[in-house]
Write a protein that holds these residues in place. Structure first.
Motif, PDB file in Angstrom:
ATOM      1  N   GLU A 182       8.042  29.183  17.970  1.00 28.45           N
ATOM      2  CA  GLU A 182       7.976  29.167  19.436  1.00 28.45           C
ATOM      3  C   GLU A 182       9.254  29.745  20.057  1.00 28.45           C
ATOM      4  O   GLU A 182       9.194  30.519  21.004  1.00 28.45           O
ATOM      5  CB  GLU A 182       7.753  27.734  19.941  1.00 28.45           C
ATOM      6  CG  GLU A 182       6.350  27.211  19.686  1.00 28.45           C
ATOM      7  CD  GLU A 182       6.139  25.784  20.204  1.00 28.45           C
ATOM      8  OE1 GLU A 182       4.982  25.419  20.451  1.00 28.45           O
ATOM      9  OE2 GLU A 182       7.134  25.036  20.359  1.00 28.45           O
TER      10      GLU A 182
ATOM     11  N   ILE B 176       7.234  31.624  23.046  1.00 26.52           N
ATOM     12  CA  ILE B 176       5.878  31.203  23.445  1.00 26.52           C
ATOM     13  C   ILE B 176       5.748  29.710  23.182  1.00 26.52           C
ATOM     14  O   ILE B 176       6.650  29.102  22.623  1.00 26.52           O
ATOM     15  CB  ILE B 176       4.783  31.925  22.610  1.00 26.52           C
ATOM     16  CG1 ILE B 176       5.092  31.752  21.110  1.00 26.52           C
ATOM     17  CG2 ILE B 176       4.682  33.384  23.000  1.00 26.52           C
ATOM     18  CD1 ILE B 176       3.980  32.222  20.206  1.00 26.52           C
ATOM     19  N   ARG B 177       4.625  29.139  23.613  1.00 28.26           N
ATOM     20  CA  ARG B 177       4.290  27.765  23.229  1.00 28.26           C
ATOM     21  C   ARG B 177       2.970  27.776  22.487  1.00 28.26           C
ATOM     22  O   ARG B 177       2.022  28.440  22.920  1.00 28.26           O
ATOM     23  CB  ARG B 177       4.186  26.882  24.473  1.00 28.26           C
ATOM     24  CG  ARG B 177       5.291  25.835  24.538  1.00 28.26           C
ATOM     25  CD  ARG B 177       5.054  24.829  25.626  1.00 28.26           C
ATOM     26  NE  ARG B 177       4.546  23.559  25.097  1.00 28.26           N
ATOM     27  CZ  ARG B 177       5.292  22.709  24.391  1.00 28.26           C
ATOM     28  NH1 ARG B 177       6.532  22.979  24.086  1.00 28.26           N
ATOM     29  NH2 ARG B 177       4.784  21.561  23.964  1.00 28.26           N
ATOM     30  N   LEU B 178       2.908  27.102  21.367  1.00 31.88           N
ATOM     31  CA  LEU B 178       1.668  27.046  20.602  1.00 31.88           C
ATOM     32  C   LEU B 178       0.932  25.766  20.990  1.00 31.88           C
ATOM     33  O   LEU B 178       1.400  24.667  20.682  1.00 31.88           O
ATOM     34  CB  LEU B 178       1.971  27.066  19.102  1.00 31.88           C
ATOM     35  CG  LEU B 178       2.759  28.294  18.614  1.00 31.88           C
ATOM     36  CD1 LEU B 178       3.186  28.138  17.167  1.00 31.88           C
ATOM     37  CD2 LEU B 178       1.932  29.557  18.783  1.00 31.88           C
TER      38      LEU B 178
ATOM     39  N   GLN C 189      -2.222  35.426  20.005  1.00 33.25           N
ATOM     40  CA  GLN C 189      -2.979  35.171  21.242  1.00 33.25           C
ATOM     41  C   GLN C 189      -2.031  34.816  22.396  1.00 33.25           C
ATOM     42  O   GLN C 189      -2.166  35.328  23.500  1.00 33.25           O
ATOM     43  CB  GLN C 189      -3.860  33.969  20.960  1.00 33.25           C
ATOM     44  CG  GLN C 189      -5.216  33.981  21.584  1.00 33.25           C
ATOM     45  CD  GLN C 189      -5.974  32.774  21.050  1.00 33.25           C
ATOM     46  OE1 GLN C 189      -5.458  31.646  21.075  1.00 33.25           O
ATOM     47  NE2 GLN C 189      -7.172  33.020  20.554  1.00 33.25           N
ATOM     48  N   GLN C 190      -1.060  33.943  22.101  1.00 28.36           N
ATOM     49  CA  GLN C 190      -0.103  33.533  23.135  1.00 28.36           C
ATOM     50  C   GLN C 190       0.780  34.708  23.548  1.00 28.36           C
ATOM     51  O   GLN C 190       1.115  34.847  24.723  1.00 28.36           O
ATOM     52  CB  GLN C 190       0.765  32.373  22.636  1.00 28.36           C
ATOM     53  CG  GLN C 190      -0.003  31.099  22.357  1.00 28.36           C
ATOM     54  CD  GLN C 190      -0.738  30.590  23.579  1.00 28.36           C
ATOM     55  OE1 GLN C 190      -0.197  30.537  24.667  1.00 28.36           O
ATOM     56  NE2 GLN C 190      -2.011  30.248  23.408  1.00 28.36           N
TER      57      GLN C 190
ATOM     58  N   ARG D 202       0.889  36.319  27.235  1.00 30.78           N
ATOM     59  CA  ARG D 202       2.121  36.434  28.002  1.00 30.78           C
ATOM     60  C   ARG D 202       2.268  37.848  28.567  1.00 30.78           C
ATOM     61  O   ARG D 202       2.705  38.041  29.690  1.00 30.78           O
ATOM     62  CB  ARG D 202       3.321  36.102  27.099  1.00 30.78           C
ATOM     63  CG  ARG D 202       4.611  35.884  27.864  1.00 30.78           C
ATOM     64  CD  ARG D 202       5.771  35.717  26.928  1.00 30.78           C
ATOM     65  NE  ARG D 202       5.895  36.860  26.039  1.00 30.78           N
ATOM     66  CZ  ARG D 202       6.709  36.900  24.994  1.00 30.78           C
ATOM     67  NH1 ARG D 202       7.422  35.853  24.675  1.00 30.78           N
ATOM     68  NH2 ARG D 202       6.794  37.966  24.240  1.00 30.78           N
TER      69      ARG D 202
END
Lengths: 603, 84
Positions: free
Chosen positions: B49, B54-56, B76-77, B81
């Motif tokens: 992360e 990002i945040r999972l 995907q994240q 973004r």
């Protein structure tokens, strides 16, 4: 002052003076902060209690499972239950990458063992564990019949909904009737991280909590002052986090910063960063956490860290390795860490939390003893070995005859509390001499009221003594813990019963029925899990792989070794029971003949 | 960052946390087979992360079995973004 002291958790909270800046500061998983001064906690707990009573018909004595990873949610829900006269049953939320079905199985066992019909959780935890499937599963299994009888189904309630209702209650009616328990009433059930199939809930009474908190936070323990600030990322569903940093501080009026465990797990050094920025004075962690941060901190972090404020760095909950603490002290000396802050201690949920403590001003003390003598039950001090050549086993289970090294290093866990008795007892029940190893027994006001629904005279003997199952010895009034009677395997602070691992591996195709043994071997970072499975040579490769995968997925521990052995290799008793300790000995001596490690031979 | 770069980064981070060489671990290996316990896996998630900013999401991690599943969630994240 003495006669006014609160005798229950409820009166302790109600009595807390609402002084500026005192209370909990909660750091949620996303890093946002929620402040819970004592006054706010009292109001929130009252309102939550009313919401539980009015909308979920929670009655006094009802068991309520609490699965809340955010510290502020957890604390409010816990006190809300207690204020409603209900009995909270704290439980971990599902760990990522673990099977949801295994988690629900565990929850079902807890529901059965506790008789709870209500689960308080949040949306994320409920979704991750697919708790919506719980009801139908319970219906299919025998759990329902036993847990609920002909009563109502288990309800899963969202804490945010309760919170909204509580806010409305608070607006309408700030007062309301509180349940005022007696000191002898049950406060909560502490499920030990024990066997999945047979979870045991320790019955912690109000008077146990009050006695233990005053003992470990009072003059014979940490000797709290108004200047103290506690800081903890420990899980609140375990005794060390819950009693050490939530209930104890409420009973003894200590401000605490509660950090969501996930934040430590994702970035271990954040623990020390928080201590540094908040000027915390008291923290606690199991041995593994000290080891982990020592390895994870970077040179450039050291310059920014200030650990001068820390006067207590407690260590407990799993075997303490002196080397770990010494390395930590060396690494963080430039940050102002004071090695005198180390406070090794010993305890267990069955004695509420703490049994013995080192004094805050005492330096970290450990001694070297002769391992061969220790295996014979005698702790004979030896001069410490030169540092370079110390392949010692830090924690040698004395019950095992095979001790690979000559010296063992054992940490001084301090002295028992006033009003409590601790004895080291021989197998025949007589009291051992100084420096003679035996089982540690404890008696006094901190000893809990047994296990919920389980008569266990082997642990709570009916004469007030708690038989801890741990092996130790006394030397000049100080308690040293050097092993355990039980076969429990401890990895990173979590206890795993070999039976659970064996049961999982027994389900792997090709494993011979009744032909699995699991045990722990002391390693550098705690126990290493070894599995021995009987199988045919042609299945060996697949069994090794599948057993390893299953144990990792379901238990969250990776076996270091899966030894595939021919049928008949594992020693059994005359009645056909596997001999775990004997198998371990054979393994350690290299006397187990394993199937060859290459791919399956042609048939 | 393409799939291969993600996998390379992942192997580097996993090696650090597992304190052993993970540079050859295949993408279809189970995450639980890295030889890292639950706590270490959380640290791996946290490190990923931070590295990728990002945040999972927890709900999606619940479905993750293999390394490529995990990197799929990360990808995907990352794309969310970029477009978001």
């Amino acid at each position: 002052m003495a006669e006014d002291l609160a005798t229950t958790l409820v009166t302790a909270l109600l009595d807390l003076p609402e002084r500026e800046g005192r209370g909990f500061t909660c750091v949620r998983r996303d890093g946002s902060e929620k402040s819970l001064p004592w006054g706010e906690l009292k109001r929130a707990a009252r309102a939550t209690a009313r919401a539980l009573q009015t909308s979920l018909q929670v009655a006094p004595g009802d068991r309520v499972v609490v699965i809340l990873p955010e510290p502020d949610d957890f604390v409010i829900a816990f006190f809300g239950c207690v204020f409603a006269g209900a009995v909270p049953v704290p439980l971990a939320s599902k760990a990522p990458f673990r099977a949801a079905s295994a988690y629900r199985d565990h929850l079902a066992h807890i529901l059965r063992a506790s008789g709870a019909k209500l689960v308080l959780t949040d949306q994320q935890s409920a979704e991750a564990a697919e708790l919506s499937m719980l009801a139908s599963e319970l219906e299919d299994s025998s759990v329902t019949a036993q847990a609920a009888g002909s009563g109502p189904q288990v309800t899963v309630a969202d804490i945010d909904v309760i919170g909204t209702q509580a806010a409305q209650v608070a607006d309408a009616d700030a007062g309301g009737d509180l349940a005022l328990p007696s000191p002898d009433d049950l406060c909560f059930l502490q499920f030990t991280s024990g066997s999945t199939s047979e979870p045991k809930g320790v019955r912690v009474l109000h008077r146990n909590l009050v006695a233990n908190a005053r003992a470990f936070l009072g003059p014979a323990g940490l000797n709290r002052t108004d200047a103290d600030v506690g800081l903890s990322w420990l899980p609140l569903y375990h005794d060390m986090g819950l009693i050490g940093f939530v209930l104890g501080p409420v009973i003894c009026d200590i401000s605490v910063v509660l950090i969501a465990t996930e934040r430590f797990a994702k970035l271990p050094r954040s623990w020390l960063e928080e201590i540094s920025t908040r000027g915390a004075t008291i923290t606690f962690a199991p041995n593994f956490a000290y080891r982990l941060v020592t390895r994870r901190v970077r040179e450039r972090d050291l310059a920014r860290l200030n650990l001068r404020s820390l006067r207590i760095a407690g260590c407990g909950a799993e075997p303490i390795q002196a080397d770990t603490l010494v390395s930590f002290a060396e690494r963080f000396a430039p940050c102002g860490f004071d090695p005198l802050a180390f406070a090794p201690c010993y305890g267990m949920a069955e004695s509420t939390l703490a049994i013995s403590f080192t004094r805050p001003s005492d330096p970290l003390a450990f001694e070297w003893v002769d391992s061969k003598q220790l295996a014979q039950g005698r702790a004979v001090p030896t001069p410490s070995p030169p540092r370079a050549s110390t392949p010692q086993t830090d924690f040698t289970p004395t019950a095992d005859a095979v001790v690979p090294s000559v010296q063992s290093q054992i940490v001084d866990c301090g002295q028992p509390f006033p009003g409590h008795e601790v004895q080291v007892v021989r197998e025949d029940g007589s009291v051992a001499h100084d420096r003679e190893v035996g089982e540690v027994w404890v008696r006094g006001p901190s000893v809990a009221d047994g296990y919920e629904g389980v008569h266990s005279p082997e642990t709570f003997d009916g004469h007030g003594w708690l038989h801890t199952g741990d092996l130790g010895y006394f030397a000049e009034g100080h308690l040293f813990i050097c092993g355990r009677l039980k076969d429990m395997i401890i990895v990173n602070g979590s206890n795993h019963f070999p039976q659970d691992i064996e049961w999982l591996v027994a389900g792997v195709e090709g494993v011979r029925e009744g032909g699995v043994v699991a045990f722990g071997l002391p390693g550098a970072a705690g126990d290493e899990v070894v599995v021995v499975a009987e199988t045919r040579a042609s299945d060996a490769g697949r069994v090794r792989e599948e057993a390893s995968r299953r144990v990792a997925a379901e238990m969250g521990v990776q076996p270091s070794v899966v030894a595939a052995v021919p049928p008949g290799t594992i020693p059994k008793t005359s009645s056909g029971k596997i001999q775990r300790r004997r198998t371990k000995q054979l393994y350690q001596n290299g006397d187990l003949s394993e199937h060859a490690n290459e791919s399956d031979p042609p048939t | 960052m393409d799939t291969n770069e993600l996998l390379t980064l992942f192997r580097e981070l996993a090696s650090e946390i597992a304190e052993k060489d993970c540079s050859n671990i295949p993408a279809d290996a189970q995450v639980t087979q890295l030889g890292i316990d639950s706590l270490g896996l959380m640290e791996l998630v946290g490190t990923l992360e931070r590295e990728l900013a990002i945040r999972l999401p927890e709900a999606e991690l619940a479905e993750v079995r293999t390394i490529s599943d995990l990197l799929g969630v990360a990808a995907q994240q990352l794309s969310a973004r970029r477009t978001g």
